[in-house]
Structure formats: C-alpha cells, structure tokens
Design an enzyme around this catalytic site. Structure first.
Site, PDB file in Angstrom:
ATOM      1  N   TYR A   8      -4.247  -4.673  -0.231  1.00  0.00           N
ATOM      2  CA  TYR A   8      -3.490  -5.361   0.829  1.00  0.00           C
ATOM      3  C   TYR A   8      -4.385  -6.399   1.528  1.00  0.00           C
ATOM      4  CZ  TYR A   8      -0.837  -5.925   5.199  1.00  0.00           C
ATOM      5  OH  TYR A   8      -0.152  -6.434   6.280  1.00  0.00           O
ATOM      6  N   ASN A  48       6.944 -14.373   5.684  1.00  0.00           N
ATOM      7  CA  ASN A  48       6.747 -13.097   6.371  1.00  0.00           C
ATOM      8  C   ASN A  48       6.829 -11.894   5.437  1.00  0.00           C
ATOM      9  OD1 ASN A  48       7.169 -11.112   8.808  1.00  0.00           O
ATOM     10  ND2 ASN A  48       8.955 -10.840   7.485  1.00  0.00           N
ATOM     11  N   SER A  50      15.421  -9.374   7.438  1.00  0.00           N
ATOM     12  CA  SER A  50      16.495  -8.435   7.806  1.00  0.00           C
ATOM     13  C   SER A  50      15.993  -7.365   8.762  1.00  0.00           C
ATOM     14  CB  SER A  50      17.070  -7.775   6.544  1.00  0.00           C
ATOM     15  OG  SER A  50      16.066  -7.034   5.882  1.00  0.00           O
TER      16      SER A  50
END
Ligand code: NAD
Length: 245
Positions: A153, A88, A11
């Site tokens: 991360y 993604n 989005s």
C-alpha cells in the site's frame, strides 16, 4: 470551461464527502462507483434535491477501457469535459511483506496507481486543449513515511507522489495543476478493520487528539481545487492532525 468534477470511488467514505463538498461549491459532479450502486444513487438523489448537478457512473479504475468510457459517459451527462479530476479510489490490506502474493501486489498497483494513470490520460486531452485543469491524487501518510505491514500500500501511495510531482512540472506550462492529498487516519470503512482498540490508540497518538473525518479531507481537496490555490502545484498536502509532523 465549466466546473465539472470526476471523483473516483465516490459512493462512500472520503470520495463521497469530496463529491458533496464540490457539488455544494458549484461543481457538476460525477459520482463514480465500483459496486455500491445503491449508495451512489442515494447520493445522486440527495445532491439533486439540494439543486446540485450530478451524474452516476460505474467502472473499475483498473480497467482502462471501462474507466475511460465512464469518464466520457459522465461528460455527456454533465455537458462538458472534466475540469477537476480527483483520484480517490483505492484499496488497502495489511500483510507481512513475505505474505504479499504476486496477485495482491499486482491488484493494489492496478487499482491505486494504474487507476490514476488511466483517468489522468482520459481527461488530459481536453485539459490540454483548454489550457486549464486541476488534478488531485490521493496519497497517504504511509506513502510519505511508510508503515509496517503496509509495504505494498505504501509503495503505491509513494508512487502517486512521484506521479504528482512529475506531472505538475510537465503540465504547469499548459495551465494544469497537479497536487496530492495525504490523509492521516480517517474514519471510513477502510480503517474499521483495524478494530476499536487500535483506532482509539491511533486517535491518542494524533496530536489534535482525534481521528480525521472524510470532511477533513474534503476540505483539503476543496482548498487545492480552488482558484485561490493557483500558485500551488506539485504539492503534497498532509491532512493528519499532526500525526507525522
Ligand atoms: P473506502 O474503502 O471507504 O473507499 C474507497 C473507495 O474506492 C470506495 O468507494 C471503493 O468502491 C473505491 N474503489 C476501490 N477499488 C476500486 C476500483 N478498482 N475501481 C473503482 N473504485 C474502487 O476508503 P476511504 O478511506 O474513503 O479511501 C479513499 C482514499 O483515501 C483511498 O485512496 C485511500 O487509500 C485513501 N486514504 C484513506 C485513509 C484512511 O485512513 N481512511 C488514509 C490515507 C489515505
């Protein structure tokens, strides 16, 4: 097998640019969102106006049943099985390692790594049946090099590289290619938290003299997805303007 792409987290940011690019290249695209339904629907309208084929679905990629159902829903709407999966969706937060809580550690692995595990297992049966398919995971230069205050991360993004290379070997005999993009610093919501001064110095540190755009990564994804890349599998394509060369 029809050209049907499922792009997680599309989005906004990089995922949105990837969805636009693939739609314009003739893919029917599943725009997948977590919370930003308005953004997903405005992208859907834009693509439909351009004559592209697209559908919108919602799910948390960390929720195996929900994301599997979203993939089935997209396949029903777009008229066939997913032939291109772009993992993604991802989250990032900066913390000193000693401040990383068990809850955050589990959540970042649940989204960034388990998410890819869930979606890949959901699309694989059809790809194996068709003996054709393409999977592109999204790592990061921090997954390749590591980064201070980004240990969690970076660990998730390194895990995706291991997953990509192993699956590439396992699935190549079945006609399925698995590759990975490793973006450098790309101007999206994810890096805005770093602040203008840090972003300016990161741009200065980048040999090409600028930060990346979502379209730079969409170009890398489109390159890996293209049939002309049929001899490329198990690769990590770093798109970082020379940052970690
Ligand atoms: P972004 O924050 O703008 O977009 C991330 C997307 O993932 C959003 O659409 C978000 O809703 C979605 N998402 C997050 N958690 C989700 C969940 N649990 N379920 C479903 N969707 C979820 O960031 P971006 O920069 O566009 O990042 C896209 C990917 O690129 C991420 O995997 C990120 O780690 C990676 N990446 C970004 C950069 C950068 O500099 N921006 C660099 C390297 C790698």
């Amino acid at each position: 097998m029809d050209k049907i792409a499922f792009i997680t987290g599309s989005s906004r940011g990089i995922g949105r640019a990837v969805a636009c690019r693939l739609a314009r290249e003739g893919y029917a695209v599943a725009i997948h969102y977590l919370r930003a339904e308005d953004c997903a629907r405005s992208l859907l309208e834009q693509l439909l106006r351009e004559g592209c084929r697209a559908a919108v679905v919602q799910a948390d990629v960390a929720d195996r049943e929900a994301v599997t159902a979203a993939i089935r829903q997209a396949e029903a709407a777009l008229g066939g099985p997913v032939s291109l999966l772009v993992n993604n969706a991802g989250i990032a937060e900066q913390h000193l390692f000693q401040d990383v809580t068990p809850a955050f550690w589990r959540r970042i692995f649940a989204v960034n790594v388990d998410g890819a595990y869930h979606t890949i297992q959901a699309v694989l049966p059809a790809m194996l049946h068709e003996k054709r398919g393409c999977i592109i995971n999204t790592s990061s230069i921090w997954g390749q090099r590591g980064a201070s205050c980004e240990a969690a991360y970076s660990a998730t993004k390194a895990a995706l590289i291991g997953l990509t290379r192993s699956l590439a070997m396992e699935l190549a005999p079945s006609g399925i290619r698995v590759n990975c993009v490793a973006p450098g610093v790309i101007r999206t919501d994810m890096v805005e938290v770093l602040g203008a001064d840090t972003l300016r110095s990161l741009a200065e540190e980048t040999p090409v003299g600028r930060l990346g755009t979502p379209e730079d990564i969409a170009n890398a994804v489109a390159f890996l997805a293209d049939d002309r890349a049929s001899f490329l599998t198990g690769q990590v394509l770093t798109a970082d303007g020379g940052f970690i060369v």
